[in-house]
Design an enzyme around this catalytic site. Structure first.
Site, PDB file in Angstrom:
ATOM      1  N   HIS A   1       3.007 -26.274  -1.924  1.00 49.51           N
ATOM      2  CA  HIS A   1       3.735 -27.074  -0.934  1.00 49.51           C
ATOM      3  C   HIS A   1       5.121 -27.516  -1.400  1.00 49.51           C
ATOM      4  O   HIS A   1       5.831 -28.207  -0.669  1.00 49.51           O
ATOM      5  CB  HIS A   1       2.914 -28.304  -0.524  1.00 49.51           C
ATOM      6  CG  HIS A   1       2.871 -29.376  -1.586  1.00 49.51           C
ATOM      7  ND1 HIS A   1       1.964 -29.352  -2.618  1.00 49.51           N
ATOM      8  CD2 HIS A   1       3.613 -30.492  -1.769  1.00 49.51           C
ATOM      9  CE1 HIS A   1       2.149 -30.406  -3.393  1.00 49.51           C
ATOM     10  NE2 HIS A   1       3.161 -31.117  -2.906  1.00 49.51           N
TER      11      HIS A   1
HETATM   12  C1  UD1 Z   1       5.536 -35.054  -0.006  1.00 46.11           C
HETATM   13  C2  UD1 Z   1       6.220 -35.517  -1.273  1.00 46.11           C
HETATM   14  C3  UD1 Z   1       5.702 -34.725  -2.451  1.00 46.11           C
HETATM   15  C4  UD1 Z   1       4.202 -34.718  -2.527  1.00 46.11           C
HETATM   16  C5  UD1 Z   1       3.589 -34.326  -1.190  1.00 46.11           C
HETATM   17  C6  UD1 Z   1       2.114 -34.531  -1.246  1.00 46.11           C
HETATM   18  C7  UD1 Z   1       8.520 -36.328  -1.008  1.00 46.11           C
HETATM   19  C8  UD1 Z   1       9.947 -36.006  -1.198  1.00 46.11           C
HETATM   20  N1  UD1 Z   1       7.655 -35.321  -1.191  1.00 46.11           N
HETATM   21  O1  UD1 Z   1       5.931 -33.705   0.205  1.00 46.11           O
HETATM   22  O2  UD1 Z   1       6.208 -35.295  -3.648  1.00 46.11           O
HETATM   23  O3  UD1 Z   1       3.798 -33.797  -3.510  1.00 46.11           O
HETATM   24  O4  UD1 Z   1       4.133 -35.152  -0.160  1.00 46.11           O
HETATM   25  O5  UD1 Z   1       1.424 -33.777  -0.306  1.00 46.11           O
HETATM   26  O6  UD1 Z   1       8.199 -37.430  -0.693  1.00 46.11           O
HETATM   27  N2  UD1 Z   1       3.943 -32.511   7.879  1.00 46.11           N
HETATM   28  C9  UD1 Z   1       3.045 -32.438   8.924  1.00 46.11           C
HETATM   29  N3  UD1 Z   1       2.085 -33.407   8.993  1.00 46.11           N
HETATM   30  C10 UD1 Z   1       1.968 -34.423   8.112  1.00 46.11           C
HETATM   31  C11 UD1 Z   1       2.900 -34.483   7.066  1.00 46.11           C
HETATM   32  C12 UD1 Z   1       3.877 -33.526   6.960  1.00 46.11           C
HETATM   33  O7  UD1 Z   1       3.097 -31.540   9.747  1.00 46.11           O
HETATM   34  O8  UD1 Z   1       1.057 -35.258   8.234  1.00 46.11           O
HETATM   35  C13 UD1 Z   1       4.964 -31.441   7.755  1.00 46.11           C
HETATM   36  C14 UD1 Z   1       6.261 -31.745   8.489  1.00 46.11           C
HETATM   37  O9  UD1 Z   1       6.740 -30.551   9.007  1.00 46.11           O
HETATM   38  C15 UD1 Z   1       7.169 -32.207   7.361  1.00 46.11           C
HETATM   39  C16 UD1 Z   1       6.682 -31.404   6.173  1.00 46.11           C
HETATM   40  O10 UD1 Z   1       5.278 -31.260   6.360  1.00 46.11           O
HETATM   41  O11 UD1 Z   1       8.511 -31.998   7.631  1.00 46.11           O
HETATM   42  C17 UD1 Z   1       6.942 -32.046   4.829  1.00 46.11           C
HETATM   43  O12 UD1 Z   1       6.409 -33.372   4.755  1.00 46.11           O
HETATM   44  P1  UD1 Z   1       7.059 -34.476   3.790  1.00 46.11           P
HETATM   45  O13 UD1 Z   1       6.229 -35.691   3.793  1.00 46.11           O
HETATM   46  O14 UD1 Z   1       8.506 -34.633   4.080  1.00 46.11           O
HETATM   47  O15 UD1 Z   1       7.024 -33.789   2.372  1.00 46.11           O
HETATM   48  P2  UD1 Z   1       5.825 -33.067   1.631  1.00 46.11           P
HETATM   49  O16 UD1 Z   1       6.182 -31.629   1.472  1.00 46.11           O
HETATM   50  O17 UD1 Z   1       4.551 -33.403   2.286  1.00 46.11           O
HETATM   51  N1  UDP Z   2      -5.851 -32.548  -2.252  1.00 47.89           N
HETATM   52  C1  UDP Z   2      -6.848 -32.734  -1.297  1.00 47.89           C
HETATM   53  N2  UDP Z   2      -6.954 -31.824  -0.288  1.00 47.89           N
HETATM   54  C2  UDP Z   2      -6.144 -30.731  -0.191  1.00 47.89           C
HETATM   55  C3  UDP Z   2      -5.131 -30.563  -1.173  1.00 47.89           C
HETATM   56  C4  UDP Z   2      -5.002 -31.499  -2.178  1.00 47.89           C
HETATM   57  O1  UDP Z   2      -7.611 -33.705  -1.362  1.00 47.89           O
HETATM   58  O2  UDP Z   2      -6.319 -29.943   0.748  1.00 47.89           O
HETATM   59  C5  UDP Z   2      -5.741 -33.528  -3.336  1.00 47.89           C
HETATM   60  C6  UDP Z   2      -5.710 -32.943  -4.732  1.00 47.89           C
HETATM   61  O3  UDP Z   2      -7.000 -32.680  -5.210  1.00 47.89           O
HETATM   62  C7  UDP Z   2      -5.003 -34.045  -5.508  1.00 47.89           C
HETATM   63  C8  UDP Z   2      -3.994 -34.557  -4.499  1.00 47.89           C
HETATM   64  O4  UDP Z   2      -4.485 -34.180  -3.218  1.00 47.89           O
HETATM   65  O5  UDP Z   2      -5.884 -35.089  -5.813  1.00 47.89           O
HETATM   66  C9  UDP Z   2      -2.673 -33.918  -4.778  1.00 47.89           C
HETATM   67  O6  UDP Z   2      -1.870 -33.986  -3.684  1.00 47.89           O
HETATM   68  P1  UDP Z   2      -0.664 -33.003  -3.434  1.00 47.89           P
HETATM   69  O7  UDP Z   2      -0.873 -31.704  -4.117  1.00 47.89           O
HETATM   70  O8  UDP Z   2      -0.451 -33.005  -1.983  1.00 47.89           O
HETATM   71  O9  UDP Z   2       0.554 -33.826  -4.074  1.00 47.89           O
HETATM   72  P2  UDP Z   2       1.165 -33.901  -5.542  1.00 47.89           P
HETATM   73  O10 UDP Z   2       0.099 -34.288  -6.487  1.00 47.89           O
HETATM   74  O11 UDP Z   2       1.753 -32.558  -5.820  1.00 47.89           O
HETATM   75  O12 UDP Z   2       2.246 -34.915  -5.390  1.00 47.89           O
END
Ligand code: UD1
Ligand code: UDP
Length: 345
Positions: free
Chosen positions: A200
């Site tokens: 992601h």
């Molecule tokens: C965010 C965090 C990242 C973390 C991740 C965990 C920042 C800069 N990034 O990244 O550090 O590892 O969360 O998962 O804060 N979207 C949906 N539904 C949702 C949420 C997001 O469709 O419920 C889609 C939207 O298109 C959005 C994109 O995902 O634009 C990215 O979401 P965003 O929260 O901006 O960043 P993450 O990639 O989730």
């Molecule tokens: N995770 C989860 N379901 C999923 C993917 C990830 O419960 O489908 C959990 C994963 O095991 C870990 C946490 O979410 O505990 C990590 O989140 P993510 O990878 O989104 O963010 P990051 O740690 O990279 O910030």
């Protein structure tokens, strides 16, 4: 003593579940959900599965560019903080919700406590690295998951208010790692016979060649991929289909995820948290990044950094079979309790 806790993204719900119950034993908690993640599979499922209390506020910030998302959270959180007048603001990890929480507190002269302080990937093109550095430098209490994190802070001159408490995600992995899960049965998977993929990070998802290279390298393998909505969106935008052998599923709840990691042949990921979970369960981790803030897992030989390079990914799939000793320390499984004691003291 009133603690205002800020969560908003998937890993923060998991982290907060290790701390919030202990905070509530000794002081009052106001829980704020920024709304950064909002799909049921990215948010609601964790509140239900981890028995997190309903948030007192949802800021409904939603998605957007960094400035827009951080700004929306900051301005809405400020209103809540002004009216709630907390004694301390508790922030988690390194997302835009973390950054907004840190800035809001610091500007209102409210003490900031940062859970998962001191992590560094030393890669400032990662949005999370900026969020971490800023959050740490305005924090009054810094809760480190590892000794390495304490050293990183010292190298930046941050020594006051630093507490080595251990990793809250180690607490949750111990608590839920053996919980009953139907994931394998539901997906028809055999133990040790599949690879688990999560990807992601923008460096992988937002560059067609990178995502394409990862998919090509995995083609023909038995892969289960709980796909982050960002990745699904980009696959559609690029017209990129999942390769042969890859099953794309909805993101799963935490207990299911731990079970999928635990029973996988290997984890292929660019997640921060999942790298450690693979380490905790002695599962090989192939990390789709050039660097990591969890260096201990690499130093011990359980994690290999391959970026999005197809050849390196293939080589790791074929040859990476760690067996070595695990020397890294992520605490004793009571990080949440320790944090609550220090915060509510
Ligand atoms: C965010 C965090 C990242 C973390 C991740 C965990 C920042 C800069 N990034 O990244 O550090 O590892 O969360 O998962 O804060 N979207 C949906 N539904 C949702 C949420 C997001 O469709 O419920 C889609 C939207 O298109 C959005 C994109 O995902 O634009 C990215 O979401 P965003 O929260 O901006 O960043 P993450 O990639 O989730
Ligand atoms: N995770 C989860 N379901 C999923 C993917 C990830 O419960 O489908 C959990 C994963 O095991 C870990 C946490 O979410 O505990 C990590 O989140 P993510 O990878 O989104 O963010 P990051 O740690 O990279 O910030």
């Amino acid at each position: 003593m009133k603690v205002l806790s800020v969560v908003g993204a998937r890993p923060q719900f998991i982290k907060a579940s290790a701390v919030s119950p202990h905070i509530r034993k000794s002081c009052r908690e106001v829980l704020v959900h920024t709304g950064q993640h909002y799909d049921y599979a990215m948010s609601g499922v964790f509140f239900e599965g981890l028995n997190l209390p309903d948030p007192d506020y949802n800021l409904n910030a939603g998605s957007g560019g960094h400035g827009q998302q951080t700004g929306r959270i900051l301005s809405r959180l400020e209103k809540v903080a002004v009216s709630e007048k907390p004694d301390i603001i508790l922030i988690y990890g390194d997302t835009n919700s973390t950054l907004a929480g840190a800035l809001c507190a610091a500007k209102l002269h409210i003490p900031v406590a940062h859970v998962e302080a001191g992590l560094r990937s030393f890669n400032r093109t990662m949005p999370e690295e900026i969020n971490r550095v800023v959050a740490d430098h305005v924090s009054d209490m810094l809760f480190c998951p590892t000794e390495g994190a304490v050293r990183n802070l010292a190298a930046e001159g941050v020594t006051r208010g630093v507490h080595m408490v251990g990793d809250v995600m180690y607490d949750t992995a111990l608590k839920y790692g053996n919980a009953k899960s139907r994931a394998l049965g539901r997906l028809g998977l055999r133990r040790g016979a599949y690879h688990l993929l999560t990807v992601h990070r923008p460096a992988n998802t937002d560059v067609r060649e990178s995502l394409g290279s990862i998919f090509t390298a995995l083609s023909g393998e038995d892969v289960v991929f709980p796909a982050h909505p960002r990745t699904v969106k980009m696959m559609r935008r690029f017209g990129l289909k999942a390769p042969k052998g890859m099953r794309v599923i909805e993101p799963v709840g935490y207990v299911e995820m731990l079970s999928l990691i635990k029973n996988a042949k290997a984890l292929v990921t660019d997640s921060g948290g999942a790298q450690k979970e693979a380490y905790f369960f002695r599962v090989p981790c192939i990390t789709l990044r050039e660097d990591t803030e969890w260096l201990e897992t690499v130093e011990d030989g359980w994690n290999v950094l391959v970026g999005s390079d197809g050849k390196k990914i293939r080589a790791a799939l074929e040859n990476f079979r760690p067996k070595g000793k695990q020397t890294a320390r992520f605490g004793d499984g009571h990080a949440g309790e320790k944090i609550a004691k220090l915060v509510c003291a």
